[in-house]
Design a protein around this motif. Structure first.
Motif, PDB file in Angstrom:
ATOM      1  N   HIS A  51       4.420  -3.691  -1.291  1.00 46.09           N
ATOM      2  CA  HIS A  51       3.398  -4.296  -0.790  1.00 46.09           C
ATOM      3  C   HIS A  51       3.569  -4.574   0.713  1.00 46.09           C
ATOM      4  CE1 HIS A  51       0.361  -8.075  -1.683  1.00 46.09           C
ATOM      5  NE2 HIS A  51       0.028  -7.307  -0.658  1.00 46.09           N
ATOM      6  N   VAL A  52       4.596  -4.973   0.988  1.00 48.22           N
ATOM      7  CA  VAL A  52       4.878  -5.472   2.379  1.00 48.22           C
ATOM      8  C   VAL A  52       4.654  -4.225   3.260  1.00 48.22           C
ATOM      9  CG1 VAL A  52       6.695  -6.398   4.012  1.00 48.22           C
ATOM     10  CG2 VAL A  52       6.337  -7.500   2.011  1.00 48.22           C
ATOM     11  N   LEU A  53       5.253  -3.361   2.847  1.00 51.39           N
ATOM     12  CA  LEU A  53       5.248  -1.893   3.930  1.00 51.39           C
ATOM     13  C   LEU A  53       3.910  -1.346   3.667  1.00 51.39           C
ATOM     14  CD1 LEU A  53       8.569   0.029   2.285  1.00 51.39           C
ATOM     15  CD2 LEU A  53       8.018  -1.205   4.494  1.00 51.39           C
ATOM     16  N   ALA A  54       3.009  -1.373   2.885  1.00 50.41           N
ATOM     17  CA  ALA A  54       1.609  -0.857   2.719  1.00 50.41           C
ATOM     18  C   ALA A  54       0.977  -1.876   3.779  1.00 50.41           C
ATOM     19  CB  ALA A  54       1.042  -0.922   1.551  1.00 50.41           C
ATOM     20  N   ALA A  55       0.979  -3.119   3.966  1.00 55.58           N
ATOM     21  CA  ALA A  55       0.637  -3.876   4.906  1.00 55.58           C
ATOM     22  C   ALA A  55       0.981  -3.594   6.235  1.00 55.58           C
ATOM     23  CB  ALA A  55       0.787  -5.375   4.355  1.00 55.58           C
ATOM     24  N   ARG A  56       2.065  -3.560   6.436  1.00 55.89           N
ATOM     25  CA  ARG A  56       2.727  -3.209   8.046  1.00 55.89           C
ATOM     26  C   ARG A  56       1.797  -1.848   8.436  1.00 55.89           C
ATOM     27  NH1 ARG A  56       9.132  -4.158   7.268  1.00 55.89           N
ATOM     28  NH2 ARG A  56       8.995  -6.260   7.273  1.00 55.89           N
ATOM     29  N   VAL A  57       1.731  -0.820   7.582  1.00 50.92           N
ATOM     30  CA  VAL A  57       1.058   0.461   7.784  1.00 50.92           C
ATOM     31  C   VAL A  57      -0.479   0.365   8.113  1.00 50.92           C
ATOM     32  CG1 VAL A  57       0.238   2.633   6.836  1.00 50.92           C
ATOM     33  CG2 VAL A  57       2.525   1.702   6.214  1.00 50.92           C
ATOM     34  N   LEU A  58      -1.057  -0.589   7.572  1.00 52.37           N
ATOM     35  CA  LEU A  58      -2.470  -1.063   7.765  1.00 52.37           C
ATOM     36  C   LEU A  58      -2.388  -1.676   9.191  1.00 52.37           C
ATOM     37  CD1 LEU A  58      -5.247  -2.320   5.287  1.00 52.37           C
ATOM     38  CD2 LEU A  58      -4.736  -3.505   7.667  1.00 52.37           C
ATOM     39  N   ARG A  59      -1.643  -2.454   9.336  1.00 55.56           N
ATOM     40  CA  ARG A  59      -1.610  -3.300  10.586  1.00 55.56           C
ATOM     41  C   ARG A  59      -1.504  -2.254  11.647  1.00 55.56           C
ATOM     42  NH1 ARG A  59      -0.962  -8.675  11.066  1.00 55.56           N
ATOM     43  NH2 ARG A  59      -1.115 -10.079   9.052  1.00 55.56           N
ATOM     44  N   ARG A  60      -0.467  -1.462  11.438  1.00 55.26           N
ATOM     45  CA  ARG A  60      -0.058  -0.307  12.608  1.00 55.26           C
ATOM     46  C   ARG A  60      -1.290   0.482  13.069  1.00 55.26           C
ATOM     47  NH1 ARG A  60       3.800   2.081  10.258  1.00 55.26           N
ATOM     48  NH2 ARG A  60       2.755   3.850   9.993  1.00 55.26           N
ATOM     49  N   HIS A  61      -1.871   0.973  11.876  1.00 57.43           N
ATOM     50  CA  HIS A  61      -3.106   1.860  12.145  1.00 57.43           C
ATOM     51  C   HIS A  61      -4.338   0.799  13.067  1.00 57.43           C
ATOM     52  CE1 HIS A  61      -1.536   5.254  10.345  1.00 57.43           C
ATOM     53  NE2 HIS A  61      -1.596   4.851   9.035  1.00 57.43           N
TER      54      HIS A  61
ATOM     55  N   ALA B  70      -4.587   9.317  13.340  1.00 58.00           N
ATOM     56  CA  ALA B  70      -4.627   8.575  11.894  1.00 58.00           C
ATOM     57  C   ALA B  70      -5.080   7.384  11.646  1.00 58.00           C
ATOM     58  CB  ALA B  70      -2.924   8.702  11.745  1.00 58.00           C
ATOM     59  N   ALA B  71      -4.995   6.783  12.985  1.00 61.96           N
ATOM     60  CA  ALA B  71      -6.013   5.353  13.107  1.00 61.96           C
ATOM     61  C   ALA B  71      -7.172   5.480  12.807  1.00 61.96           C
ATOM     62  CB  ALA B  71      -5.538   4.586  14.498  1.00 61.96           C
ATOM     63  N   ILE B  72      -7.852   6.638  13.282  1.00 60.32           N
ATOM     64  CA  ILE B  72      -9.312   6.907  13.597  1.00 60.32           C
ATOM     65  C   ILE B  72      -9.604   7.321  12.064  1.00 60.32           C
ATOM     66  CG2 ILE B  72     -11.220   8.535  14.157  1.00 60.32           C
ATOM     67  CD1 ILE B  72      -9.666   8.649  16.855  1.00 60.32           C
ATOM     68  N   ALA B  73      -8.769   8.011  11.443  1.00 60.88           N
ATOM     69  CA  ALA B  73      -9.059   8.474  10.092  1.00 60.88           C
ATOM     70  C   ALA B  73      -9.017   7.136   9.228  1.00 60.88           C
ATOM     71  CB  ALA B  73      -8.119   9.607   9.725  1.00 60.88           C
ATOM     72  N   TYR B  74      -8.134   6.264   9.233  1.00 57.70           N
ATOM     73  CA  TYR B  74      -8.065   5.262   8.396  1.00 57.70           C
ATOM     74  C   TYR B  74      -9.132   4.080   8.547  1.00 57.70           C
ATOM     75  CZ  TYR B  74      -3.703   6.926   5.891  1.00 57.70           C
ATOM     76  OH  TYR B  74      -2.839   7.548   5.125  1.00 57.70           O
ATOM     77  N   HIS B  75      -9.501   4.104   9.676  1.00 58.27           N
ATOM     78  CA  HIS B  75     -10.256   2.728  10.143  1.00 58.27           C
ATOM     79  C   HIS B  75     -11.548   2.648   9.252  1.00 58.27           C
ATOM     80  CE1 HIS B  75     -12.908   0.188  12.690  1.00 58.27           C
ATOM     81  NE2 HIS B  75     -11.494  -0.087  12.887  1.00 58.27           N
ATOM     82  N   PRO B  76     -12.114   3.485   8.793  1.00 51.01           N
ATOM     83  CA  PRO B  76     -13.304   3.113   7.627  1.00 51.01           C
ATOM     84  C   PRO B  76     -12.639   2.473   6.327  1.00 51.01           C
ATOM     85  CG  PRO B  76     -13.556   5.283   8.659  1.00 51.01           C
ATOM     86  CD  PRO B  76     -12.429   4.896   8.989  1.00 51.01           C
ATOM     87  N   ALA B  77     -11.308   2.902   6.034  1.00 51.47           N
ATOM     88  CA  ALA B  77     -10.853   2.396   4.795  1.00 51.47           C
ATOM     89  C   ALA B  77     -10.257   1.085   5.140  1.00 51.47           C
ATOM     90  CB  ALA B  77      -9.556   3.297   4.182  1.00 51.47           C
TER      91      ALA B  77
END
Length: 439
Positions: free
Chosen positions: A367-377, A403-410
């Protein structure tokens, strides 16, 4: 006969445990519409006095041989040299199960039309002092039903967290979402210094049905005396402390901490304190840690107070003295962004500057690692947002930006949530790890 009657009467008086109690009374010497000065009596700070026949006031300090008081609300048709009599010791709050489902004002009087409160216990308004080792660690998460908070800013039982934003950005709506969904035994709500219309709206729409039955509401609107507003904040915490002492999980919500500081500013300036940062005297800012530190987990029992305070950033200034002081003492803060609200993203949680200082202790590593990935993007996208919107960035130039542009809608979809929607903690965590768990 007369001698025998006289002897019996005198013997009766001699045997009676008769101790006359003098009536303490002073006189009103000065009143400027806010601050009252009385002479002829000596009383501790916090004592409630009656001036004349109708006006109640609280002792807030001294100046030489004069006692300083402030009106507790209502009209004050006072005359010079009016009688000043103490009617109540420094306060206690009514607490316990008898308070559930009730709405009271800053003086503890019910204002919900349901009659008097019977069978309530008593608890000091100022609380019972606890040492640092009497506070337990925050180790269990608290489900608040908001996807972005459950997933990215997970709240723990016993945590103190602030919701910081300017006016009209959605603080009250976010509080309502959390009240309806929070997995707590008792919800204690302090509506301090808000508009009267907002108080009625909050009760009818956000504390309705099942939530009302396990809630206690202390409502002190903005047009009430500053002393009464501070008493309302103290009463809110006293009620929560009593439930924590019973071993219950309490969710304490105060809207807003800034209005309490404003009340402290009015009193401090009336007492002649020098204004420092943004017009706040030192006592107004120093009062905030005293309130916030009363919440937390009990190290010697199962009870806890999870406190959520709204903090109004005047002029959307994140360096406002109240915001800065609250941020330094709280266990986390949620920042609401006016820019996100203007783009129709609600709740308008600005994930970047928001933080939960206990999240790493209460959720799993995935959970923590996934939250860090979202914050990074999200951080990468915001840093390059202007380039992307202007069309100055060429796809493929930087894999991180791609990657940040691709993930931004999500990311936007993850933060956005309807006000009547409830997203449990396990669902929020599964959605987060499902999209961002692979890095």
């Amino acid at each position: 006969m007369l001698n025998r009657f006289t002897a019996d009467y005198l013997d009766t008086l001699a045997d009676a445990d008769f101790r006359p109690t003098p009536t303490v009374s002073g006189r009103l010497a000065s009143y400027d519409g806010l601050l009252m000065e009385a002479v002829g009596l000596t009383l501790p700070v916090g004592t409630v006095c009656r001036i004349g026949d109708t006006v109640d006031a609280e002792v807030i300090g001294f100046r030489g041989d004069r006692t300083l008081l402030m009106n507790l609300g209502g009209p004050a048709p006072l005359l010079p040299k009016a009688a000043v009599r103490p009617v109540g010791a420094p306060g206690e709050a009514e607490v316990g199960a008898a308070m559930l489902g009730r709405v009271v004002d800053g003086a503890g009087k019910p204002i919900d039309g349901l009659g008097p409160i019977r069978g309530a216990g008593r608890w000091p308004l100022a609380g019972k002092l606890q040492g640092p080792l009497d506070r337990g660690r925050v180790l269990q998460p608290l489900d608040v039903g908001v996807r972005a908070i459950n997933g990215l800013l997970t709240v723990g039982q016993g945590q103190r967290i602030g919701i910081m934003a300017g006016s009209g950005v959605g603080k009250s709506v976010l509080l309502g979402m959390m009240v309806r969904a929070a997995q707590a035994d008792v919800v204690v709500i302090g509506l301090i210094g808000e508009r009267s219309r907002e108080v009625a709206d909050f009760l009818d729409t956000k504390v309705a049905g099942e939530a009302r039955a396990r809630s206690v509401v202390v409502a002190v609107p903005a047009n009430h005396s500053p002393v009464l507003r501070i008493r309302g904040a103290l009463r809110t915490h006293a009620i929560a402390e009593a439930f924590r002492a019973e071993g219950k999980r309490v969710l304490l919500i105060m809207d807003s901490l800034t209005r309490v500081a404003h009340a402290g500013r009015e009193i401090g300036l009336a007492l002649g304190e020098p204004a420092s940062a943004r017009g706040y005297p030192p006592s107004a800012i120093a009062m905030l840690p005293n309130l916030i530190e009363r919440a937390g987990a009990d190290a010697h029992g199962s009870g806890s107070i999870t406190a959520i305070y709204t903090v109004l950033a005047d002029g959307d200034d994140g360096n406002d003295p109240v915001v800065d002081s609250a941020r330094s003492i709280l266990d986390g803060h949620i920042v609401l962004s006016r820019a996100l609200a203007e783009r129709g993203v609600y709740p308008a949680i600005d994930v970047g500057p928001s933080v939960s200082r206990v999240m790493n202790d209460i959720v799993g590593r995935d959970h923590v690692l996934a939250a860090r990935v979202l914050r990074r993007h999200l951080a990468t996208y915001e840093e390059n947002r202007d380039l992307v919107l202007m069309g100055a960035y060429r796809a493929g130039a930087d894999p991180a930006i791609d990657a940040a542009i691709a993930y931004h809608p999500a990311i936007t979809d993850y933060v956005r949530q309807d006000a009547d929607e409830v997203v449990p903690l396990h669902v929020a965590a599964a959605e987060l790890t499902g999209v961002f768990g692979d890095g």
